[in-house]
Design a protein around this motif. Structure first.
Motif, PDB file in Angstrom:
ATOM      1  N   ALA A  43       0.779  -0.897   0.085  1.00 47.32           N
ATOM      2  CA  ALA A  43       0.204   0.015   0.099  1.00 47.32           C
ATOM      3  C   ALA A  43       1.023   1.302  -0.242  1.00 47.32           C
ATOM      4  O   ALA A  43       0.773   2.276   0.780  1.00 47.32           O
ATOM      5  N   GLU A  54      -4.682   6.767  -1.839  1.00 51.25           N
ATOM      6  CA  GLU A  54      -2.904   6.290  -1.159  1.00 51.25           C
ATOM      7  C   GLU A  54      -3.450   6.033   0.987  1.00 51.25           C
ATOM      8  O   GLU A  54      -3.344   5.165   1.740  1.00 51.25           O
ATOM      9  N   ILE A  57      -6.994   3.977   1.743  1.00 53.61           N
ATOM     10  CA  ILE A  57      -6.577   2.701   1.988  1.00 53.61           C
ATOM     11  C   ILE A  57      -5.840   2.536   3.260  1.00 53.61           C
ATOM     12  O   ILE A  57      -6.168   1.563   3.832  1.00 53.61           O
ATOM     13  N   LEU A  61      -6.586  -0.306   5.671  1.00 51.66           N
ATOM     14  CA  LEU A  61      -5.911  -1.945   5.454  1.00 51.66           C
ATOM     15  C   LEU A  61      -5.386  -1.769   6.684  1.00 51.66           C
ATOM     16  O   LEU A  61      -4.802  -2.924   7.540  1.00 51.66           O
ATOM     17  N   MET A  96      -6.847  -8.254   1.718  1.00 53.63           N
ATOM     18  CA  MET A  96      -6.813  -6.632   1.190  1.00 53.63           C
ATOM     19  C   MET A  96      -8.959  -7.314   0.380  1.00 53.63           C
ATOM     20  O   MET A  96      -9.361  -5.860   0.595  1.00 53.63           O
ATOM     21  N   TYR A 100     -11.795  -4.662   1.327  1.00 50.58           N
ATOM     22  CA  TYR A 100     -12.269  -3.636   0.603  1.00 50.58           C
ATOM     23  C   TYR A 100     -14.156  -3.988   0.982  1.00 50.58           C
ATOM     24  O   TYR A 100     -14.976  -3.626   0.798  1.00 50.58           O
ATOM     25  N   ALA A 134     -11.692   3.100  -3.272  1.00 52.34           N
ATOM     26  CA  ALA A 134     -10.425   2.862  -2.344  1.00 52.34           C
ATOM     27  C   ALA A 134     -10.419   0.897  -2.154  1.00 52.34           C
ATOM     28  O   ALA A 134     -10.040   0.283  -2.560  1.00 52.34           O
ATOM     29  N   LEU A 138      -8.116  -2.249  -3.561  1.00 51.53           N
ATOM     30  CA  LEU A 138      -8.099  -2.765  -3.073  1.00 51.53           C
ATOM     31  C   LEU A 138      -8.510  -4.308  -4.041  1.00 51.53           C
ATOM     32  O   LEU A 138      -7.560  -5.504  -4.213  1.00 51.53           O
TER      33      LEU A 138
END
Ligand code: GRG
Length: 313
Positions: A43, A54, A57, A61, A96, A100, A134, A138
């Motif tokens: 990431a 970014e 995410i 994450l 991931m 999501y 996002a 992912l």
């Protein structure tokens, strides 16, 4: 050996020795560390990825999720006696995709949640459009992580195919659609089970299958891991329903009472609290029976099953 009875907020009691607990928590910490390092790495984007994407995410994450699904991948590989680079890549990929699905599930169009993993949900922190995007990013990148593995094309394609199936219209997404449609309806346990086998169970099962495949496991081993995952996934969901009703928002890092608010079909609503607890405990026993063929190498999976039952977050 000392035996500690774990008594959590939803009232399960299972004997777990203190040395088991120490070993499991060390193992889980180690797995979490490895997965977190790779996730932080994947990431980190270069030119072309907008800063806000970014940030959105990484916000969710790298937040403190339980990392159960990646643990299942690595434990399944360990049970089959070999952890490969595909095991670690698959562990990251399933986390991931799970992440999501959480981002999208939290959107106003779905569960409309404001708190996730102890933080504001992505749409609250970064806006709805960025949250959708996002999640999209992912989902796509999860497959890239596996596709980039230095492994035989057959193994890579098999892992990608299994993962697309689990995340696709007949499993994760289909289960989610049926779950949303079932809100405020009168349902039964069979309907509920069918929803959760796809919405929650499919990602548990694929995590275990990928772990087995990545390790070069035999068909019988992969089938056993798959069945373990089916029982574990359902038990996990039942505990999730119980925690939503009886758990603590701060400890869970997400709002409780949402199921009732949304008129969701849940296990406690259909079977009562005691009936739900009994069913979850029974599913965990059935899950563990599947591990007989593995012996000692499956000990972390056995212990994780009881952790799922006893969890309070
Ligand atoms: C949007 C396609 C799509 C699917 C959404 C994940 C999901 C499906 C819904 C989340 C809502 C929910 C309560 C599902 C039941 C169980 C579940 C998947 C809980 C979240 O998983 P945890 O507890 O989360 O493992 P962490 O944050 O620890 O990773």
């Amino acid at each position: 050996m000392m035996c500690a009875h774990v008594d959590n907020s939803i009232g399960f009691e299972f004997p777990m020795t203190t040395s088991d607990e120490v070993a499991l928590s060390q193992y889980m910490r180690q797995v979490r560390h490895e997965v977190d390092e790779l996730l932080a790495n994947v990431a980190t984007y270069g030119e072309g990825c907008p800063r806000v994407l970014e940030d959105a995410i990484r916000h969710i994450l790298l937040a403190p999720g339980k990392r159960l699904r990646p643990m299942l991948v690595l434990m399944a590989s360990d049970a089959c006696g070999h952890r490969s680079n595909v095991s670690l890549a698959s562990a990251c990929a399933v986390e991931m995709i799970h992440t999501y699905s959480l981002i999208h599930d939290d959107l106003p169009a779905m569960d409309d949640d404001e708190l996730r993993r102890g933080l504001p949900t992505v749409h609250v922190a970064y806006g709805e459009a960025n949250a959708i995007l996002a999640g999209d990013a992912l989902l796509a990148q999860a497959f890239e992580v596996i596709a980039r593995c230095d492994a035989s094309p057959e193994k890579v394609v098999r892992c990608i195919r299994e993962l697309t199936e689990a995340a696709g219209p007949c499993q994760l997404v289909g289960g989610q659609v049926d779950d949303l449609q079932a809100e405020n309806s009168v349902g039964n346990v069979e309907q509920l089970q069918r929803i959760h086998e796809r919405k929650t169970g499919a990602m548990f099962r694929v995590a275990l299958r990928l772990g087995g495949i990545a390790a070069g496991g035999e068909d019988e081993q992969i089938t056993r891991l798959d069945t373990y995952g089916r029982h574990l996934g359902l038990a996990f969901q039942i505990v999730d329903d119980l925690l939503d009703e009886q758990g603590d928002t701060e400890q869970l890092g997400k709002q409780t009472g949402k199921d009732t608010e949304h008129g969701k079909l849940t296990y406690p609503a259909l079977m009562g609290v005691e009936g739900s607890r009994d069913l979850a405990a029974d599913l965990i026993r059935q899950a563990c029976q599947q591990l007989d063929i593995f012996g000692e190498t499956a000990e972390p999976l056995r212990q994780l099953a009881y952790f799922v039952l006893e969890r309070n977050n």
